[in-house]
Scaffold this motif. Structure first.
Motif, PDB file in Angstrom:
ATOM      1  N   SER A   1      -5.746 -11.579   4.898  1.00 49.05           N
ATOM      2  CA  SER A   1      -4.665 -11.523   3.923  1.00 49.05           C
ATOM      3  C   SER A   1      -4.304 -12.925   3.477  1.00 49.05           C
ATOM      4  O   SER A   1      -4.254 -13.857   4.265  1.00 49.05           O
TER       5      SER A   1
ATOM      6  N   ILE B   1       1.258  -9.273   2.031  1.00 51.56           N
ATOM      7  CA  ILE B   1       0.132  -8.346   2.103  1.00 51.56           C
ATOM      8  C   ILE B   1      -0.238  -8.143   3.563  1.00 51.56           C
ATOM      9  O   ILE B   1      -0.505  -9.094   4.290  1.00 51.56           O
TER      10      ILE B   1
ATOM     11  N   GLN C   1      -2.722  -5.959   4.676  1.00 55.96           N
ATOM     12  CA  GLN C   1      -4.145  -5.746   4.845  1.00 55.96           C
ATOM     13  C   GLN C   1      -4.827  -5.682   3.483  1.00 55.96           C
ATOM     14  O   GLN C   1      -4.261  -5.149   2.526  1.00 55.96           O
ATOM     15  N   THR C   2      -6.004  -6.245   3.387  1.00 64.27           N
ATOM     16  CA  THR C   2      -6.793  -6.057   2.168  1.00 64.27           C
ATOM     17  C   THR C   2      -8.228  -5.791   2.581  1.00 64.27           C
ATOM     18  O   THR C   2      -8.658  -6.171   3.667  1.00 64.27           O
TER      19      THR C   2
ATOM     20  N   ARG D   1     -11.443  -2.067  -4.089  1.00 69.71           N
ATOM     21  CA  ARG D   1     -10.636  -2.931  -3.226  1.00 69.71           C
ATOM     22  C   ARG D   1      -9.279  -2.274  -3.004  1.00 69.71           C
ATOM     23  O   ARG D   1      -8.780  -1.575  -3.878  1.00 69.71           O
TER      24      ARG D   1
ATOM     25  N   VAL E   1      -5.150  -2.916  -1.280  1.00 72.63           N
ATOM     26  CA  VAL E   1      -4.148  -3.828  -0.741  1.00 72.63           C
ATOM     27  C   VAL E   1      -3.054  -2.990  -0.086  1.00 72.63           C
ATOM     28  O   VAL E   1      -2.594  -2.023  -0.667  1.00 72.63           O
ATOM     29  N   THR E   2      -2.683  -3.336   1.134  1.00 69.81           N
ATOM     30  CA  THR E   2      -1.545  -2.673   1.777  1.00 69.81           C
ATOM     31  C   THR E   2      -0.396  -3.673   1.811  1.00 69.81           C
ATOM     32  O   THR E   2      -0.521  -4.740   2.417  1.00 69.81           O
ATOM     33  N   TRP E   3       0.696  -3.333   1.139  1.00 74.51           N
ATOM     34  CA  TRP E   3       1.852  -4.227   1.168  1.00 74.51           C
ATOM     35  C   TRP E   3       2.492  -4.205   2.543  1.00 74.51           C
ATOM     36  O   TRP E   3       2.529  -3.165   3.199  1.00 74.51           O
TER      37      TRP E   3
ATOM     38  N   TYR F   1      -6.413  -5.344 -11.116  1.00 70.87           N
ATOM     39  CA  TYR F   1      -6.266  -6.723 -10.623  1.00 70.87           C
ATOM     40  C   TYR F   1      -7.544  -7.467 -10.956  1.00 70.87           C
ATOM     41  O   TYR F   1      -8.637  -7.021 -10.600  1.00 70.87           O
TER      42      TYR F   1
ATOM     43  N   ASN G   1      -7.701  -1.474  -8.512  1.00 71.62           N
ATOM     44  CA  ASN G   1      -7.315  -1.907  -7.180  1.00 71.62           C
ATOM     45  C   ASN G   1      -6.313  -0.903  -6.626  1.00 71.62           C
ATOM     46  O   ASN G   1      -5.350  -0.549  -7.291  1.00 71.62           O
TER      47      ASN G   1
ATOM     48  N   LYS H   1      -3.355   0.345  -4.438  1.00 71.99           N
ATOM     49  CA  LYS H   1      -2.191  -0.252  -3.775  1.00 71.99           C
ATOM     50  C   LYS H   1      -1.580   0.775  -2.823  1.00 71.99           C
ATOM     51  O   LYS H   1      -1.246   1.889  -3.242  1.00 71.99           O
TER      52      LYS H   1
ATOM     53  N   SER I   1      -7.925  -9.641  10.850  1.00 70.21           N
ATOM     54  CA  SER I   1      -7.355  -8.442  10.257  1.00 70.21           C
ATOM     55  C   SER I   1      -7.929  -7.190  10.909  1.00 70.21           C
ATOM     56  O   SER I   1      -7.641  -6.082  10.504  1.00 70.21           O
TER      57      SER I   1
END
Lengths: 425, 188
Positions: free
Chosen positions: A92, A97, A99-100, A111, A113-115, A139, A144, A146, A220
């Motif tokens: 990250s 963020i 996790q990505t 791809r 992204v976990t906020w 993105y 992407n 989310k 991660s």
């Protein structure tokens, strides 16, 4: 997908919510939309499901977010539910963020992204998850996924082997892509954090690739010891070897695509590829030989390869007395309409100038002006002459694969005489 | 990407001596001190750099305090006057080393001078000069012929050629004749 399959799926969805739908009615509605109104099946399915859900007064049916969707069909702006395997986790870059990485199913990959604010459970590399009500946005020109606080993540016990579909290089788009390609050039790395960079090619064309060094590799990763091991750090690719590269990140910059292999899994392949050259060929006069041409010294530190100053100083690794020599030519080839920067590596320079690297070292070491002597010899040989150079254009510079002197063609003289309007001599 | 990527080096135009000799019109593109200065060539294109290949027939060292070299480079249509001063030390030393007669390739900037009696002279300030061979000279004549014809074919359709028409009243046929004569001097 046939209408009866869709009918079956819709009725099961409604039955799951306790309704008793009439299959014939569903099918006739679908039929009407698809056959009479030319609606595509996916859209018809959505419409019919939604209509029936309203009729039966059901909630949470058929809304886009709970309908399972293949990853390849998702476009930005949608709320979706997917089932996919985590095929890459990347460190990250920001505390917001959690996790990505990349999530894939049999149709494609994206791809995600976990906020941090989503408070979602960490997903593990190599596991399958059902991700409900995630939102897809764009993105860097690619869809992407989310994962936010309204998203439900549940781990699945399935483990279906995934065979990513290979995309020809010229058809890659921003996002995630898998290729089968050969390493055709291994370039000097231009950045400290770069492990390797170069050019990959398949039958359709070529693309630049980068592997970044991974300081935070593995951080991660999930804590479950049973989780498949994610490789720590990345291996370099071997020149002239064919690789199957799964789930690389396709980045776009200034209209050019490149592949970042840090998310990818790559396996070398026995086969060979006849690389399709989307090469640029230019003919012109060599009007300028730039400083930094000729015999140069390079930093010997593994993966650095920077050019050293005369005092053997590397901007990163300081004084390096055990440098290695190299030959190169940075020049401008000008056709009278456009002046283009070209860069030739050792083999091309040796062929063009007729001095091998070893000879050049010998000359430089026994000459009072040292390496400058090689610069002047190269300059005096090539400056002001006509050449045809072929190679791939990158970063406003032509990386030359082949260079041949232009030869005089009598038929061209005849053609020009005719064009100038005189009678042929 | 580095800011250099957006900088485009000015191409070196191919022009015969007899056309360059007619050049009179010069302008600055922009108000900045560093804005490039262009000449408009009579065949209708702006240029702030040219590439010529010909025979260096004469070379002279001049000046006491500020040494500079003058030279004459001959092509099938006439003579280019070249010069290299101490502001171009590399070019000056390159020129100093060459003994005429020799085939040379010159990259340089066209410069206009007006003498006290009002005649306009065009010289070429050398950026680089190197010894080449006869084949390169012949290739240059073909190259220059082709590019001159391309400009004449587009004459009247481009901004620069309209300016050339206004300044010189260029007659394209006259230049086609010059191209033809230059080509006929190339031996097969």
């Amino acid at each position: 997908m046939s209408l009866s399959e869709v009918t079956e799926r819709i009725s099961r969805k409604l039955e799951a919510k306790g309704a008793q739908p009439d299959r014939q009615k569903i099918e006739s509605r679908l039929h009407r939309l698809v056959e009479e109104f030319g609606v595509n099946i996916a859209e018809a399915e959505r419409t019919v499901t939604g209509d029936l859900a309203r009729e039966y007064n059901l909630t949470g049916v058929g809304s886009n977010s709970t309908e399972l969707r293949p990853i390849s069909e998702i476009v930005p702006g949608e709320w979706v539910t997917i089932e996919g395997k985590i095929v890459a986790l990347t460190p990250s870059l920001s505390p917001s963020i959690a996790q990505t990485g990349i999530v894939a199913d049999s149709s494609g990959a994206m791809r995600f992204v976990t906020w941090t604010r989503a408070n979602a459970p960490a997903m593990e590399y190599g596991r399958w998850y059902r991700i409900e009500s995630a939102v897809v946005d764009e993105y860097k020109g690619a869809p992407n996924l989310k994962i936010h606080s309204g998203t439900t993540i549940s781990r699945m016990e399935k483990d279906v082997p995934l065979l990513p579909s290979i995309t020809p290089i010229t058809e890659l788009k921003s996002g995630v892509g898998s290729v089968r390609a050969k390493v055709i050039q291994d370039w000097e790395v231009s950045h400290d954090r770069m492990l390797q960079t170069g050019l990959l090619g398949d039958e359709s064309g070529t693309i630049k690739f980068v592997i970044w060094k991974e300081d935070g590799a593995g951080t991660s990763r999930g804590t479950d010891p049973a989780a498949p091991e994610e490789p720590l750090g990345k291996e370099k690719l071997d020149l002239d070897t064919v690789y199957n590269i799964f789930y690389a990140t396709v980045d776009e910059y200034n209209g050019r695509l490149s592949l970042a292999l840090n998310t990818a899994m790559y396996i070398s392949d026995e086969g060979d590829i006849e690389v399709g050259r989307n090469e640029t060929e230019i003919q012109g006069a060599l009007v300028h030989v730039a400083p930094g041409s000729g015999l140069i010294k390079r930093c010997p530190v593994e993966g650095c390869n920077r050019t050293l100053s005369r005092q053997n100083y590397c901007p990163v690794h300081e004084i390096q007395p055990n440098f290695r020599y190299d030959l190169r030519l940075k020049a401008v080839l000008d056709d009278g309409i456009r002046a283009r920067n070209i860069l030739m590596q050792r083999e091309i320079v040796e062929g063009l100038v007729g001095i091998s690297l070893d000879e050049a070292i010998g000359i430089a070491e026994s000459n009072p002006i040292g390496m400058d002597e090689i610069f002047y010899r190269i300059r005096n040989t090539v400056l002001g002459r006509y050449y045809t150079c072929a190679g791939s254009e990158f970063g406003g510079r032509l990386l030359v694969d082949s260079c041949t002197p232009v030869t005089f063609q009598p038929e061209e003289l005849a053609a020009l005489l005719n064009r100038a309007g005189g009678e042929p001599a | 990407m580095s800011p250099q990527a957006t900088y485009e080096r000015e191409p070196a135009r191919r022009v015969f001596a007899s056309e360059l000799r007619e050049t009179r019109y010069q302008f600055k593109d922009g108000d900045d001190e560093k804005s490039p200065t262009y000449v408009i060539l009579p065949s209708g294109i702006r240029s702030n750099r040219i590439f010529v290949v010909g025979t260096l027939t004469e070379k002279q060292r001049q000046g006491d305090q500020n040494i500079f070299y003058r030279g004459r480079v001959v092509d099938p249509t006439g003579t280019f006057f070249i010069m290299a001063g101490s502001y171009q030390p590399e070019a000056m030393q390159q020129l100093a080393r060459i003994e005429p007669p020799a085939f040379v390739a010159v990259v340089g900037k066209p410069n206009l001078y007006t003498t006290p009696d009002g005649t306009c002279l065009v010289s070429v300030r050398v950026e680089s000069i190197s010894v080449v061979d006869r084949d390169t000279r012949d290739l240059w004549v073909l190259d220059t012929a082709r590019e001159t014809l391309d400009r004449l074919d587009a004459f009247g359709t481009t901004e620069d050629s309209k300016k050339a028409q206004e300044e010189y009243g260029t007659q394209p046929d006259l230049y086609r004749k010059i191209v033809y004569d230059a080509l006929s001097q190339v031996q097969l």
